[in-house]
Design an enzyme around this catalytic site. Structure first.
Site, PDB file in Angstrom:
ATOM      1  N   ASN A 127      64.195  -2.376  48.053  1.00  0.00           N
ATOM      2  CA  ASN A 127      63.234  -1.377  47.587  1.00  0.00           C
ATOM      3  C   ASN A 127      61.829  -1.966  47.412  1.00  0.00           C
ATOM      4  O   ASN A 127      60.883  -1.260  47.095  1.00  0.00           O
ATOM      5  CB  ASN A 127      63.703  -0.702  46.282  1.00  0.00           C
ATOM      6  CG  ASN A 127      63.985  -1.682  45.164  1.00  0.00           C
ATOM      7  OD1 ASN A 127      63.343  -2.738  45.069  1.00  0.00           O
ATOM      8  ND2 ASN A 127      64.955  -1.378  44.327  1.00  0.00           N
ATOM      9  N   GLY A 131      62.785  -7.513  51.646  1.00  0.00           N
ATOM     10  CA  GLY A 131      63.825  -6.560  52.023  1.00  0.00           C
ATOM     11  C   GLY A 131      63.241  -5.229  52.460  1.00  0.00           C
ATOM     12  O   GLY A 131      63.714  -4.606  53.421  1.00  0.00           O
ATOM     13  N   TYR A 285      69.218 -21.832  41.016  1.00  0.00           N
ATOM     14  CA  TYR A 285      68.724 -21.150  42.216  1.00  0.00           C
ATOM     15  C   TYR A 285      69.031 -21.967  43.476  1.00  0.00           C
ATOM     16  O   TYR A 285      69.554 -21.428  44.468  1.00  0.00           O
ATOM     17  CB  TYR A 285      67.222 -20.916  42.108  1.00  0.00           C
ATOM     18  CG  TYR A 285      66.625 -20.221  43.316  1.00  0.00           C
ATOM     19  CD1 TYR A 285      66.759 -18.855  43.480  1.00  0.00           C
ATOM     20  CD2 TYR A 285      65.935 -20.947  44.289  1.00  0.00           C
ATOM     21  CE1 TYR A 285      66.219 -18.210  44.588  1.00  0.00           C
ATOM     22  CE2 TYR A 285      65.402 -20.311  45.398  1.00  0.00           C
ATOM     23  CZ  TYR A 285      65.544 -18.947  45.545  1.00  0.00           C
ATOM     24  OH  TYR A 285      65.021 -18.317  46.651  1.00  0.00           O
TER      25      TYR A 285
END
Length: 421
Positions: A127, A131, A285
């Site tokens: 969104n 991406g 991460y």
């Protein structure tokens, strides 16, 4: 492994022309003596072109019955077959491909002339950011997109923006709820996807990710960075396997940060999630991105016989997105380097390339950066470590939501370790 000759080798000698047949073969004509041959006069290689016209082109006949090609968007006309712009050498080996794009290329450039009509893609975390650019770029070329996100309001806004930017029909864009912080949500999403895509999925792009989070547990009692970036994506890929057919491509968006991973105590504790008492934002991460590369390599071997390609990639360094929003320092740092990093269109290019490039047909188990293959870290190449990581991942999933739909992998990887002892 790859032919890195310069493009100048492809240039035709004076007096030669490149032409095509209707069925997609390329031949070469010497205009001095009218000699015709099927191999390139410099390289000695055969070339082929797509059987269909590039996206946005149509073919008609002029008043003399000669083929005439029209570019619908611009109205330009030419007698030269536009498929010749996409001619490629016949491969001697599946991994024999040359670099066409680099770190400055955009997703739109990668997709130039590519027709994705009738193709179906599911993209996680789309969104906003990389991406979103990936979804927009694919949709612009006719692809049907299923946007899988947690924030449905933002997803609808993203769909409306894509329609506005690309003029595609909103019918080609659908949303589905997916909370990667919940394995049960992943399971519900995967089951629902089967009703949307009529039992086939051409592209599965696992793009969503979080970065810079302080320690936070999900409903599954796992570190959120680990679960969102790795475990839930692994589970989603396994559950969607029935929709993946010959020619389908699975893309894990990883990071060069995987090279700085640390697996200290991981195998001792049989737990890949970073522990709260030793929590490091960066290591959590980095490790999750290593697990992405490893999972892609494992699944590439598992699904190779089905013709399903699974690859991983690095989109770009410190690209300015919502990724660093968890801490003001990261936001400031990413903003400071913004003029020196990739744009979102450039950052989406490698994802789009790996998901669609014709020369990557049958290419699987590789790691890409700047739209080309590069060697992953030594940890990612260690098969024993990879098997152990995948085994622990499966065990963590089974412990929380059971083994339904992943039984064969649990039996193969988890039981192998038990049998060895």
């Amino acid at each position: 492994m790859h032919n890195l000759d310069s493009d100048s080798e492809d240039e035709l000698p004076p007096g030669w022309e490149e032409k095509s047949t209707e069925d997609g073969n390329v031949y070469f004509v010497n205009t001095c003596n009218n000699k015709i041959q099927w191999t390139h006069p410099r390289t000695g290689h055969k070339k082929v072109i797509p059987k269909d016209l590039p996206f946005g082109w149509t073919k008609t006949m002029d008043e003399n019955g000669k083929p005439l090609y029209i570019q619908q968007e611009t109205g330009n006309k030419t007698y030269v077959d536009p498929r010749l712009a996409f001619a490629k050498e016949e491969k001697k080996h599946v991994n024999d491909f040359r670099q066409r794009f680099d770190g400055s290329s955009t997703a739109f450039q990668v997709l130039h002339g590519v027709d994705l009509s009738g193709k179906y893609a599911l993209i996680t975390g789309c969104n906003a950011g990389i991406g979103f650019e990936t979804a927009k770029s694919l949709a612009r070329h006719g692809c049907n997109i299923l946007l899988a996100n947690r924030n449905m309001e933002a997803t609808q806004q993203a769909i409306e923006q894509i329609v506005k930017d690309t003029k595609v029909s909103e019918d080609n864009l659908k949303s589905i709820y997916l909370d990667l912080g919940s394995l049960n949500s992943v399971k519900k999403c995967a089951m629902a996807v089967r009703t949307v895509f009529s039992n086939h999925l051409d592209m599965l792009i696992l793009n969503a990710g979080v970065f810079g989070l302080s320690y936070e547990e999900t409903e599954d009692k796992l570190d959120r960075t680990f679960q969102v970036n790795h475990l839930s994506h692994t589970y989603l890929a396994l559950l969607l396997e029935p929709l993946l057919k010959k020619g389908s491509r699975v893309v894990f968006v990883s990071s060069e940060s995987h090279r700085m991973a640390s697996l200290k105590n991981v195998f001792v504790k049989q737990n890949l999630a970073h522990p709260k008492d030793q929590y490091s934002t960066l290591i959590a991460y980095n490790n999750s991105k290593l697990y992405n590369v490893i999972t892609a390599k494992i699944l590439s071997e598992e699904w190779k016989h089905k013709g399903i390609a699974v690859n991983s990639l690095h989109p770009g360094n410190m690209v300015y997105t919502n990724l660093p929003k968890s801490w003001w320092f990261y936001q400031m740092l990413f903003m400071m380097v913004r003029p020196f990093t990739k744009s979102l269109q450039q950052a989406a290019a490698t994802s789009v390339y790996v998901a669609t490039a014709s020369e990557l047909e049958g290419v699987t188990g590789l790691y890409f950066n700047n739209c080309f293959y590069c060697e992953e870290s030594a940890l990612a190449r260690d098969k024993d470590i990879a098997n152990e990581i995948f085994s622990i991942s499966l065990g963590m999933i089974e412990e929380r939501v059971g083994r339904d739909n992943i039984e064969k992998y649990v039996d193969k990887y988890c039981n192998r370790k038990e049998n060895a002892t």
